[in-house]
Every structure is written in C-alpha cells, then in structure tokens.
Write an enzyme that holds these catalytic residues in place. Structure first.
Site, PDB file in Angstrom:
ATOM      1  N   ASP A  98      12.604   3.148  -3.012  1.00 40.36           N
ATOM      2  CA  ASP A  98      11.448   3.293  -2.129  1.00 40.36           C
ATOM      3  C   ASP A  98      10.438   2.195  -2.312  1.00 40.36           C
ATOM      4  OD1 ASP A  98       9.137   4.697  -0.663  1.00 40.36           O
ATOM      5  OD2 ASP A  98      10.033   6.840  -1.407  1.00 40.36           O
ATOM      6  N   ASP A 194       8.066   2.897   2.805  1.00 40.58           N
ATOM      7  CA  ASP A 194       6.793   3.714   2.638  1.00 40.58           C
ATOM      8  C   ASP A 194       5.843   3.240   3.436  1.00 40.58           C
ATOM      9  OD1 ASP A 194       5.486   6.164   1.288  1.00 40.58           O
ATOM     10  OD2 ASP A 194       3.989   4.603   0.693  1.00 40.58           O
ATOM     11  N   GLU A 251       9.278   4.612   7.072  1.00 40.23           N
ATOM     12  CA  GLU A 251       8.478   5.674   7.199  1.00 40.23           C
ATOM     13  C   GLU A 251       7.518   5.516   8.387  1.00 40.23           C
ATOM     14  OE1 GLU A 251       5.516   8.836   5.145  1.00 40.23           O
ATOM     15  OE2 GLU A 251       5.366   6.998   4.850  1.00 40.23           O
ATOM     16  N   HIS A 320       9.515  14.963   0.621  1.00 42.08           N
ATOM     17  CA  HIS A 320       8.442  15.509  -0.345  1.00 42.08           C
ATOM     18  C   HIS A 320       7.118  15.556   0.108  1.00 42.08           C
ATOM     19  CE1 HIS A 320       8.220  11.196   0.115  1.00 42.08           C
ATOM     20  NE2 HIS A 320       6.822  11.238  -0.466  1.00 42.08           N
ATOM     21  N   ASP A 321       6.809  15.195   1.336  1.00 43.65           N
ATOM     22  CA  ASP A 321       5.430  15.517   1.735  1.00 43.65           C
ATOM     23  C   ASP A 321       5.143  16.641   2.752  1.00 43.65           C
ATOM     24  OD1 ASP A 321       4.511  13.160   0.627  1.00 43.65           O
ATOM     25  OD2 ASP A 321       5.479  11.833   2.432  1.00 43.65           O
TER      26      ASP A 321
HETATM   27  C1  GLC Z   1       4.061   8.189   2.046  1.00 51.77           C
HETATM   28  C2  GLC Z   1       4.768   8.928   0.921  1.00 51.77           C
HETATM   29  C3  GLC Z   1       3.424   9.785   0.210  1.00 51.77           C
HETATM   30  C4  GLC Z   1       2.470   8.806  -0.322  1.00 51.77           C
HETATM   31  C5  GLC Z   1       2.064   7.910   0.675  1.00 51.77           C
HETATM   32  C6  GLC Z   1       1.167   6.943   0.032  1.00 51.77           C
HETATM   33  O1  GLC Z   1       3.352   8.741   3.017  1.00 51.77           O
HETATM   34  O2  GLC Z   1       5.694   9.646   1.406  1.00 51.77           O
HETATM   35  O3  GLC Z   1       4.155  10.649  -0.778  1.00 51.77           O
HETATM   36  O4  GLC Z   1       1.550   9.662  -0.932  1.00 51.77           O
HETATM   37  O5  GLC Z   1       2.836   7.273   1.419  1.00 51.77           O
HETATM   38  O6  GLC Z   1       2.031   5.881  -0.704  1.00 51.77           O
END
Ligand code: GLC
Length: 540
Positions: A98, A194, A251, A320-321
């Site tokens: 990641d 990310d 993402e 995970h979110d």
């Molecule tokens: C992304 C991750 C999340 C994190 C955020 C800040 O959305 O998936 O878990 O809190 O970025 O890095």
C-alpha cells in the site's frame, strides 16, 4: 488482447493488525500472515494486498507512515517481510504493498524538518499557509492545523497528524518514486495507491460553499481529482512502473465511470481503479448514500462498460474502510450465509479482478457496539460528533456509526471457536465479533455447504473457465429490481449469471436460458424460472 497475470488472479486484502497474531501481543503481525499462507493458497488467491506495515505511530493504523523504508516493530522486521514475500512466492502468491503518498505521519523525518522554519531544506515539502480556509478534513474538524514552531498552518486531508505532501515539489515526487522502486526491488507484485485522488491541490485554495452548520465544506469537494493530477501520475508511471512486472490499483473515491479512460487503459496511469460508485454509505454518515439493487447494478454496469475494451475493473464489495457487505447490501432479516454467497457469486463472475477482504470468504458481519467509546477508529468518533452537532440524538448517531464504522471490518479474523477465535493468545487490540463461536473458518472447513466452501468452488470455476476471465460482459434484466444478471461470452461459449439480491422470490423468463444447463448454484435444487431469496445460479 494482453492478459496479464493480475487479470486472472484473485486478490485478498489483509489488514495486518487483525489477521493473525504470532507473538501474543494482541496485534496481528507479518509472521502471522506467513503462517496462514497455506490457507490463502487453499483459497486460490494469487495475490495479497497488505495494508501499510511501515514504521508508524499508528494513529490511523499505519496509514500515518513515519518511514517507508522500515517495518513497524509491532508487525515484525524487514527480514520477516522479505520472508513473507519469498514464502508467498513459493505458493505463487504476490504481495501488494500500500503506497500512502498523499500524506505522511507528523513524526516522519520529512515533516519534523519541514516544520522547523520557513527556510529549511524541506520547508516546501508540505503545504503551509498563513491563514486556513474553510475546508473540513475527512476525519472531521478543520483541514488545517496550526504549528507553533513554524508559525503557520499545514494542510491535512485526513487526520491532523497526517500532513499532506506537496506534490508540486519535484524533490517530494522523486523521494516517493524512490520508495516505490525500493519495494519493487524487494520483489512485490503490485501497489495499491492510497487516497491518490487528493495529491493535486487547486492553486487558489479558495473557500468552498459550507455543507453543514460548522460553516465548512468537505475537503473532498475542493481537492479530489483536480486538473493536473494526471501529469504527476504519468510521471510516476514513467519513472516507476514502465517496464516492470508490477500492477497498480488506485483508491479513487469520486472518479466517475466516464473518467476512467484517463486513469486506466492505454492512455491511463494505473491498471485498475477502485472507484466507489457502487458502495453503500459515502463520506457523511448522517446523510448516507443508500443504493437499491437497481442503483448497484447501474453503477457496476457503467464501470464494466467503461473498462470493456480499455482498462480493467477491480471488483470489490468490502475493504478495511467499509462495513461488512452482508450488512451493507442486505436487510437485517436476511439469511446472511446465503446472502454472502449471492454477493460472492458476483465478486467472482463479474468481469475484472476480484478483491476479497479478510473474512469476507466466511461471511463475517458487522459488530453492534452501543457506546461510541467502544469504537477504536477515529472516523467513527468524528462522524458521531458531527451527527450530534447536526441535531441527531445519541441513538441516531450511534446508529450511523454501527452501520458505517470502519471497525466493522477490522475486528479480528475468526479462525476457530477456541480462545479469541485463534487470532491471538493475548488480549486482542480490538474486540472480536461475538459471533465467532458459530462463524469461523474451522467450522466452515467442515461444512461443504458453507460460504467458505462455496467461495472455493467459485474460485475453481473461474480458473477452469476462461470465459469467466476473458469473456465479454453483457448486462441482462437491466431494469429488474431484484435480479442482478449478466452474460459472459468467449469463443462461442456463454455463461449466464442470475443472482436474486432480494428477500423475495424473483421470476425470470425461461427464454433467457435458451437451452443452457446449470453450472453452479448456492441452493440445493434450483427451480428454473424462479430464484428463491438470495439464490444465485450460473448456467452454461
Ligand atoms: C485511505 C485508507 C484509509 C485511511 C486513509 C488515510 O482511504 O484506505 O484507511 O484512513 O486513506 O490514509
């Protein structure tokens, strides 16, 4: 058409803190992951996306990176990581790292230097201003934090301990590219990028139209996907990715299907993009975006269409979110085991690379915690506070949290019905879901009718039927409010997928099947022409 390995595989996302603890400290770790590789191989996965394991103060569970070249001691050592990559490789599994490149931890050496003064060598590595504007960070509160030492504010899209990097500065970009290249040399098979839609900020830093009673506007509205962002990412592609056998998945909250062509495919910058258009919830939990089956289909059909001949689609319902999919997509009254199989059918037969999240293969579900103090992750707390500020009661506010908290996905993996579900011999960092005694891997291993057994069947079927990998995708019954249906076709062979996402029987015309025979079902004795609640059938 190119058919790279990552298009044929199944990816499995691991949240290291919650997967498997090996040393009894209650926190999952890298040796724990290594010890479960045979299980992962038995699922048929070919790649594992591991969320951040770098050195970090862990205020956002590793998404606040202090040093990308070091492994967090809570998770192990660099040697453990190298061992994981090598052991996974023996099982034909690639590790995906990641890359958190929008921001770092306030404890990183870069930020520690930058905050000292306006004229230090890294003074321009972050985004400093004399005055804040009205942007609200994604985890609540102003997106600007005052730094007494430097006597300026810095911008943070997420928590105030996650200062945003200044991508305008070529030194910053090169430092990030070096990190990616370092991990490529370690032998990783890909990267998940990310929060990558936020790296380019608009030049004017203007106030936005307030969206709540705090007078602020969510930063997402002001900074996501700004003009010029793709220039940076083309540079990243050129300096890091070209000629390497690694894939990328970005993402990308907020990217619309019609924009995908700029992001993936021949003119794009990544191989795949996690866009969020088909997800339940959204950024403001007291005003959630709730999709019907029709909305869900429409969103996925659009993304499939947008990547049909150019680019590739990552299929996912959990990460995970997000809350667990059996809760997010189905009513409380649903038969969760059956519903989880219905969704798995889509996950593994839609056109694209499936990304399954730990526990999804056994149908893990949300937790039901009544007090906000029980929640660990910070967004739950700030969303709860915001809901109260907007006038909602505790019951309502905690209801939003229960439905959408990121902790739903983060409770420890349920391996068996023994002490702490086999996750740890110590005290788990986050409580287990109480249902672990019934819902766990060991129990499902013994049951040929379990979600786990069905998951394995689907993965096998996918491997054995090139039509499910390379076949074209054609939506059918597009206006049906209950049935999610489509065809996959390749070299004269067609598979028809029919999934009833509702709690009621759903009828369809037999002519749809035109002589096809049943290939797989999540029900024992399917009746042609009618799907029982959550019944999923594949015909060939
Ligand atoms: C992304 C991750 C999340 C994190 C955020 C800040 O959305 O998936 O878990 O809190 O970025 O890095």
């Amino acid at each position: 058409m190119d058919f790279e390995w990552w298009k044929k595989t199944v990816c499995y996302e691991i949240y290291p803190s919650s997967f498997q603890d090996s040393n009894g400290d209650g926190i999952g770790d890298i040796p724990g992951i290594t010890s479960r590789l045979d299980y992962l191989a038995s699922l048929g996965v070919g790649c594992i996306w591991v969320t951040p394991v770098y050195a970090s103060p862990m205020k956002d569970n590793g998404y606040d990176v202090a040093d990308f070249y070091k492994i967090n001691p809570l998770y192990g050592t660099m040697e453990d990581m190298e061992n994981l990559i090598a052991e996974a490789d023996k099982r034909n599994i690639k590790i995906v790292m990641d890359l958190v490149f929008n921001h770092v931890s306030e404890e990183s050496a870069w930020f520690q230097e930058s905050k000292k003064s306006k004229d230090n060598p890294k003074s321009d590595w972050f985004i400093w201003r004399d005055k804040p504007n009205n942007w609200r960070g994604i985890f609540g509160g102003s997106a600007w934090k005052w730094c007494e030492e430097r006597k300026q504010y810095y911008l943070h899209t997420f928590g105030d301990f996650q200062p945003d990097l200044n991508w305008e500065n070529p030194e910053v970009r090169n430092a990030l590219y070096d990190i990616a290249n370092f991990w490529i040399q370690k032998g990783v098979g890909g990267f998940r990028m990310d929060a990558v839609v936020y790296i380019k900020k608009p030049a004017d830093f203007a106030d936005g139209k307030p969206d709540a009673s705090d007078g602020m506007v969510l930063i997402h509205e002001m900074t996501a996907n700004r003009d010029g962002i793709l220039d940076y990412l083309h540079e990243f592609k050129k300096k890091v990715l070209d000629g390497k056998n690694v894939f990328t998945v970005g993402e990308a909250n907020g990217i619309r299907p019609e924009e995908l062509k700029h992001w993936v495919g021949s003119e794009g910058v990544f191989d795949m993009l996690f866009e969020f258009n088909h997800l339940q919830g959204g950024d403001i939990w007291y005003n959630p975006n709730l999709l019907s089956t029709l909305d869900l289909k429409k969103a996925i059909f659009q993304s499939e269409k947008a990547t049909a001949t150019n680019g590739w689609y990552p299929v996912f319902f959990e990460n995970h979110d997000k809350p667990r999919s059996v809760n997010a997509y189905f009513p409380d009254s649903a038969d969760k085991a059956l519903a989880s199989k219905a969704l798995m059918t889509l996950l593994l037969t839609l056109r694209g690379t499936p990304f399954v999240y730990e526990g999804e293969e056994i149908g893990m579900s949300n937790v039901e915690w009544d007090s906000i103090d029980a929640y660990n992750e910070l967004n739950s707390r700030s969303q709860y506070e915001m809901a109260l500020q907007e006038g909602f009661s505790h019951e309502q506010a905690i209801g939003f949290v229960k439905a959408l908290s990121r902790d739903n996905a983060r409770t420890p993996m349920q391996w068996d019905s023994e002490f702490n579900a086999g996750f740890t011999t110590g005290k788990p960092w986050l409580p287990l879901n109480e249902n672990f005694a019934q819902l766990n891997v060991a129990t499902q291993e013994k049951d040929s009718n379990s979600p786990l057994a069905y998951f394995r069947k689907l993965v096998r079927l996918r491997k054995e039927n090139p039509v499910l990998l390379q076949g074209t995708f054609t939506p059918i019954l597009a206006e049906d409010p209950q049935i999610f249906a489509f065809r996959r076709s390749l070299d004269g062979k067609t598979v028809t997928v029919l999934v009833n996402l509702s709690e009621k029987d759903a009828r369809y015309a037999l002519s749809l099947l035109s002589g096809q025979k049943l290939l797989l079902s999540n029900e024992e004795a399917p009746t042609l022409g009618v799907l029982r609640p959550f019944e999923a059938n594949l015909f060939e």
